[in-house]
Design a protein around this motif. Structure first.
Motif, short mmCIF file in Angstrom:
data_model
loop_
_atom_site.label_atom_id
_atom_site.label_comp_id
_atom_site.label_asym_id
_atom_site.label_seq_id
_atom_site.Cartn_x
_atom_site.Cartn_y
_atom_site.Cartn_z
N ALA A 1 0.95 -1.26 -0.01
CA ALA A 1 -0.04 -0.22 -0.14
C ALA A 1 0.92 1.29 -0.11
CB ALA A 1 -0.96 -0.01 1.32
N LEU A 2 2.06 1.21 0.76
CA LEU A 2 3.00 2.43 0.78
C LEU A 2 3.64 2.31 -0.84
CD1 LEU A 2 4.56 1.87 4.31
CD2 LEU A 2 2.84 3.46 3.37
N GLN A 3 3.98 1.45 -1.11
CA GLN A 3 4.59 1.42 -2.57
C GLN A 3 3.76 1.99 -3.62
OE1 GLN A 3 5.11 -2.23 -4.60
NE2 GLN A 3 7.20 -1.71 -5.16
N ALA A 4 2.33 1.79 -3.39
CA ALA A 4 1.56 2.49 -4.45
C ALA A 4 1.36 3.99 -4.28
CB ALA A 4 -0.05 1.76 -4.15
N LYS A 5 1.43 4.37 -3.01
CA LYS A 5 1.62 5.77 -2.86
C LYS A 5 2.70 6.41 -3.18
CE LYS A 5 -1.65 5.87 1.28
NZ LYS A 5 -1.95 6.15 2.59
N ASP A 6 3.93 5.96 -2.76
CA ASP A 6 5.21 6.73 -2.79
C ASP A 6 6.36 5.98 -3.95
OD1 ASP A 6 6.46 4.34 -1.73
OD2 ASP A 6 6.70 5.67 0.18
N GLY A 7 5.69 5.16 -4.58
CA GLY A 7 6.32 4.63 -5.64
C GLY A 7 7.84 3.96 -5.50
N ARG A 8 7.78 3.50 -4.16
CA ARG A 8 9.19 2.84 -3.78
C ARG A 8 9.41 1.62 -4.68
NH1 ARG A 8 8.69 1.11 2.28
NH2 ARG A 8 7.80 3.32 2.31
N GLU A 9 10.86 1.44 -5.17
CA GLU A 9 11.17 0.24 -5.80
C GLU A 9 10.99 -1.04 -5.26
OE1 GLU A 9 15.17 -1.11 -8.47
OE2 GLU A 9 15.11 0.64 -7.40
N TRP A 10 11.25 -1.21 -4.14
CA TRP A 10 11.00 -2.52 -3.36
C TRP A 10 10.39 -2.49 -2.14
CZ3 TRP A 10 13.94 -6.46 -5.39
CH2 TRP A 10 14.84 -6.09 -6.37
#
Length: 116
Positions: free
Chosen positions: A51-60
Motif C-alpha cells: 500500500a505504501l509502495q502504491a503511494k510513494d512509488g518505492r522500488e522494493w
C-alpha cells in the motif's frame, strides 16, 4: 513454539529456500493450522508495504539485504511493538515455552511500549 510445534518466527535464510518460499510472492502462507506473514524489520507486512509502495512509488517492498521474516500472524503486533531484536531475544530465551505462555510473556514485555 507454536501450538503445533512449528516456529513462531523464521528468518528469510530459513524460509526462502524451503516449501514456505511462496510466502515471499504472496505475502504469507498457511502451514497446517498456522498462518504466517512476511514482515520487514519494523514488523510491517508485505500487504502494508505494498500500500505504501502504491503511494510513494518505492522500488522494493523490502530492499535486498534487509530482514524479511516469516512470523505467525498473531505475533506480528508483538514484533512491531518490541522490535525485531527484542522479539527474537524473547523467542530465544523461551524456545520450549508453550504457545499460550509465550503470548503472555510477549504481552507483558509490550506493556507500556509504543510502536517502534
Amino acid at each position: 513454539m507454536s501450538k503445533s510445534g512449528k516456529p513462531i518466527l523464521m528468518t528469510e535464510e530459513n524460509w526462502k529456500n524451503s516449501q514456505l518460499s511462496p510466502a515471499g510472492r504472496y505475502g504469507g502462507i498457511t502451514w497446517g493450522d498456522t498462518q504466517y506473514v512476511v514482515v520487514d524489520e519494523t514488523g510491517m507486512t508485505l500487504f502494508e508495504l505494498s500500500a505504501l509502495q502504491a503511494k510513494d512509488g518505492r522500488e522494493w517492498l523490502i530492499p535486498p539485504g534487509k530482514p524479511a521474516d516469516l512470523v505467525v500472524e498473531e505475533f506480528v503486533p508483538f514484533y512491531k511493538k518490541l522490535g525485531r531484536e527484542k522479539f527474537m531475544e524473547i523467542l530465544r530465551q523461551n524456545r520450549t515455552t508453550p504457545y499460550d505462555e509465550l503470548k503472555k510473556i510477549c504481552k507483558e514485555a509490550t506493556k507500556g511500549k509504543k510502536k517502534k
